[in-house]
Motif scaffolding. Structure first.
Motif, short mmCIF file in Angstrom:
data_model
loop_
_atom_site.label_atom_id
_atom_site.label_comp_id
_atom_site.label_asym_id
_atom_site.label_seq_id
_atom_site.Cartn_x
_atom_site.Cartn_y
_atom_site.Cartn_z
N SER A 56 -16.35 9.88 10.85
CA SER A 56 -17.79 10.28 10.93
C SER A 56 -18.52 10.77 12.61
O SER A 56 -19.29 11.34 12.57
N GLU B 151 -11.44 4.75 13.36
CA GLU B 151 -12.07 5.86 13.84
C GLU B 151 -11.54 6.11 15.32
O GLU B 151 -12.14 5.97 16.34
N ASN C 282 -12.09 11.60 6.85
CA ASN C 282 -13.52 11.00 6.54
C ASN C 282 -13.92 10.53 7.97
O ASN C 282 -14.99 9.75 7.91
N LYS D 58 -5.28 9.05 14.28
CA LYS D 58 -5.75 10.05 12.98
C LYS D 58 -4.72 11.11 13.34
O LYS D 58 -3.88 11.56 12.30
N ASP E 192 -2.19 1.78 2.95
CA ASP E 192 -2.71 1.08 4.05
C ASP E 192 -1.53 0.46 4.70
O ASP E 192 -0.61 -0.18 3.93
N MET F 283 -14.40 2.29 3.29
CA MET F 283 -14.71 3.77 2.59
C MET F 283 -13.46 4.22 1.64
O MET F 283 -13.76 4.50 0.74
N1 LIG Z 1 -18.16 2.57 7.24
C1 LIG Z 1 -19.07 3.53 7.35
O1 LIG Z 1 -20.21 3.32 6.87
C2 LIG Z 1 -18.44 4.69 7.32
C3 LIG Z 1 -19.07 5.93 6.99
C4 LIG Z 1 -18.52 7.43 7.02
C5 LIG Z 1 -17.37 7.40 7.64
N2 LIG Z 1 -16.63 6.32 7.90
C6 LIG Z 1 -15.21 6.53 8.67
O2 LIG Z 1 -14.27 6.28 7.81
C7 LIG Z 1 -13.10 5.85 8.39
C8 LIG Z 1 -12.78 4.37 7.59
O3 LIG Z 1 -13.94 3.53 8.04
P1 LIG Z 1 -13.98 1.86 7.23
O4 LIG Z 1 -15.37 1.66 7.79
O5 LIG Z 1 -13.41 2.02 5.87
O6 LIG Z 1 -13.09 0.91 8.34
P2 LIG Z 1 -12.39 -0.14 7.60
O7 LIG Z 1 -12.03 -0.69 9.12
O8 LIG Z 1 -12.97 -0.88 6.84
O9 LIG Z 1 -11.10 0.26 7.10
C9 LIG Z 1 -9.85 1.06 7.76
C10 LIG Z 1 -8.50 0.61 7.16
O10 LIG Z 1 -7.38 1.30 7.51
C11 LIG Z 1 -6.24 0.76 7.65
N3 LIG Z 1 -5.61 1.68 8.83
C12 LIG Z 1 -5.85 1.40 10.04
N4 LIG Z 1 -4.71 2.47 10.78
C13 LIG Z 1 -4.11 2.79 9.78
C14 LIG Z 1 -2.73 3.74 9.65
N5 LIG Z 1 -2.22 4.37 10.87
N6 LIG Z 1 -2.63 3.99 8.37
C15 LIG Z 1 -2.74 3.40 7.37
N7 LIG Z 1 -3.78 2.67 7.32
C16 LIG Z 1 -4.46 2.38 8.67
C17 LIG Z 1 -6.69 -0.60 8.34
O11 LIG Z 1 -5.94 -1.52 8.10
C18 LIG Z 1 -7.96 -0.89 7.69
O12 LIG Z 1 -7.72 -1.39 6.21
C19 LIG Z 1 -13.64 5.77 9.71
O13 LIG Z 1 -13.00 7.27 10.42
C20 LIG Z 1 -14.86 5.79 9.87
O14 LIG Z 1 -15.61 6.46 10.91
C21 LIG Z 1 -17.23 5.02 7.89
#
Ligand SMILES: NC(=O)c1ccc[n+]([C@@H]2O[C@H](COP(=O)([O-])OP(=O)(O)OC[C@H]3O[C@@H](n4cnc5c(N)ncnc54)[C@H](O)[C@@H]3O)[C@@H](O)[C@H]2O)c1
Length: 512
Positions: free
Chosen positions: A121, A94, A119, A99, A35, A16
């Motif tokens: 969900s 998540e 962001n 967060k 990150d 995302m």
């Molecule tokens: N994947 C989807 O389809 C989707 C859709 C809508 C919303 N979301 C939401 O978006 C968010 C991210 O999802 P994603 O699929 O991109 O996750 P992901 O696992 O692909 O990426 C998450 C990233 O966050 C980093 N991270 C974790 N903790 C951290 C912190 N404390 N500080 C900085 N970086 C940190 C991780 O190293 C990783 O690179 C979640 O809340 C998820 O629920 C996801």
């Protein structure tokens, strides 16, 4: 380009985060990405470079524009890199506690006017904001994957969010070519809440043994026609695409967040298959098996050929909204119509129930000869791809097969179901409308915005309220009341929003 914000920070370089960076950098904003994993940041930058190279190759953007966009993207090893940002978008793991810790830390480096959005969900935006000293500048920006292509974003405000924050976030999204939809912080917001009907109701029908999942997929793709369009993917194809490890926890979370509301009750089938690791495409097996990204053909899931069209069938059609249409269809298919007030002893008995099952509809009739036809969707001669029929437990196989052959005689494909209140299409569509009207009733968002979000976010042929209007609010009400009567399950009780509009003859988009 929108001037709602001048410098944007993005935390989290996953699927995302990188999509959000691309969206705003392409729209002209300076974007800083952070990150905790430096490797994740480098991977995201590499991915963005590849993406822009492909866009240039395909002629979608100029090489100069791609270079300028990339130059607007920087990375930061620590949160200090966000100093000077007037908006930070969080897209990390998540987890509420993680967060909240991040939001607190962000407040230490940002000015009190800077906006911080999540962001998330499935978590409460309000609970994340509660960790902040200035919760009025916290909101939600719920994008969909892949962010640059899914041109919709839910802009979420909690009880303490300043309304001007939502306006500025909406302006920014619009400037980047997305459609913003403002909604209240409630479980699942609009799109994930509205999605609690298509998959879960299909799983429920599967759990009742109405038919197999491949057949449910075929019905929802081919039988449902709304403004000439069906669903692009069946519910089980969609569950395989999303991954049961994502979908099932969302179903459970929304169910619990609404204090075990029966409408959102998930299926034990989902829990079992998740425990078995049948997650979907990503592991090569879900409801279907996959190899190299393609579905592996499975003869056990193939549709059986219809019996040959029978000759000399006499058919009696019960009274109902489509009696004349069904009679003329049957005549066109080669049957003789029995016009008696009651069926003669040798006639096939055809019923067209709304909401109730074939057993309930066959009261007072000889159930051994009963077959029900779903008339909610187009069913006319050579006017539909698929017809759906169902039997009572007493229907004799010979009458079922005769009806099957007859309804397939013009080349339409025919699904034959065991008894089910609302067949498949009626129950799934009525539940989509029921949940959509519940969202409207809660004032999560304006009615037209609910439809826009669902159409763009879920790719349905129409939003739930427009869908209900096209089918007719009073027919949807009749289906839900029928299902409620047959099952005594509170899941199917109609919402007040639907009942009132159906009774008053108003559109489901009507606000008051
Ligand atoms: N994947 C989807 O389809 C989707 C859709 C809508 C919303 N979301 C939401 O978006 C968010 C991210 O999802 P994603 O699929 O991109 O996750 P992901 O696992 O692909 O990426 C998450 C990233 O966050 C980093 N991270 C974790 N903790 C951290 C912190 N404390 N500080 C900085 N970086 C940190 C991780 O190293 C990783 O690179 C979640 O809340 C998820 O629920 C996801």
């Amino acid at each position: 380009m929108s001037l709602a914000f001048s410098k944007i920070g993005v935390v989290g370089a996953g699927a995302m985060g990188r999509g959000i960076v691309q969206l705003f950098a392409q729209a002209g904003s300076s974007v800083v990405l952070h990150d905790t994993q430096p490797a994740a940041m480098q991977a995201a930058l590499g991915h963005l470079k590849d993406t822009f190279a492909k866009l240039v190759e395909k002629g979608k953007i100029e090489a100069d524009a791609a270079a300028q966009t990339l130059a607007r993207i920087s990375t930061g090893e620590t949160l200090a890199a966000f100093a000077g940002c007037d908006l930070v978008i969080e897209a990390i793991v998540e987890r509420l506690d993680i967060k909240q810790t991040l939001f607190k830390a962000l407040e230490d480096v940002l000015s009190p006017e800077a906006v911080i959005v999540t962001n998330t969900s499935s978590l409460s935006v309000t609970a994340i904001a509660a960790a902040c000293r200035h919760p009025q500048r916290v909101g939600g920006y719920h994008f969909f994957n892949p962010v640059p292509l899914m041109r919709i974003v839910e802009v979420i405000g909690g009880p303490r969010t300043d309304p001007s924050v939502l306006t500025r976030l909406s302006d920014l999204a619009r400037g980047a070519g997305h459609t913003p939809v403002v909604c209240q912080d409630t479980p699942g917001f609009i799109v994930n809440h509205a999605g609690r009907a298509f998959g879960p109701e299909s799983l429920k029908a599967l759990g009742e043994g109405v038919t197999g999942y491949a057949d449910i997929d075929r019905i929802l793709r081919e039988h449902v026609q709304v403004g000439g369009q069906g669903f692009k993917l069946g519910p089980f194809e969609l569950l395989d695409l999303t991954g049961l490890d994502v979908s099932h926890p969302v179903m459970e979370s929304i169910y619990h967040q609404y204090y075990e509301e029966a409408r959102y009750k998930p299926s034990v089938i989902g829990a079992q298959r998740l425990a078995a690791g049948l997650l979907g495409r990503k592991v090569g097996e879900g409801f279907y098996r996959y190899s190299g990204g393609n579905v592996v053909a499975d003869p056990t899931l193939q549709e059986a050929a219809a019996p040959a069209a029978p000759t000399g069938v006499r058919a009696w059609v019960a009274r109902g909204e489509h009696q004349a249409g069904v009679r003329s269809l049957l005549e066109g298919l080669g049957a003789t119509i029995d016009n008696g007030a009651q069926p003669s002893p040798d006639s096939l008995i055809v019923l067209t129930p709304l909401g109730i099952d074939a057993t309930e509809a066959s009261r007072g009739l000889d159930a051994r000869r009963v077959v029900a036809l779903d008339t909610l969707m187009p069913f006319g001669l050579r006017a539909c791809k698929r017809r759906v029929i169902m039997t009572t437990p007493a229907t004799e196989a010979a009458w079922r097969d005769r009806a099957h052959g007859l309804f397939a005689a013009d080349g339409a494909r025919v699904s034959v179901l065991r008894d089910s209140p609302g067949f498949i299409s009626q129950r799934v569509l009525a539940m989509i409308v029921a949940v959509g009207t519940e969202i409207a009733q809660q004032r999560v968002a304006a009615p037209a915005d609910i439809d826009t979000a669902v159409r763009l976010g879920l790719g349905y042929p129409a939003g739930p309220l427009t869908l209900g209007d096209r089918i007719g609010p009073s027919r949807i009400l009749e289906i839900l009341e029928g299902m409620h009567k047959v099952t005594a399950d509170p899941r199917y009780r109609p919402s007040a929003w639907l009942r009132r509009r159906a009774q008053l003859g108003l559109s489901l988009l009507n606000d008051d």
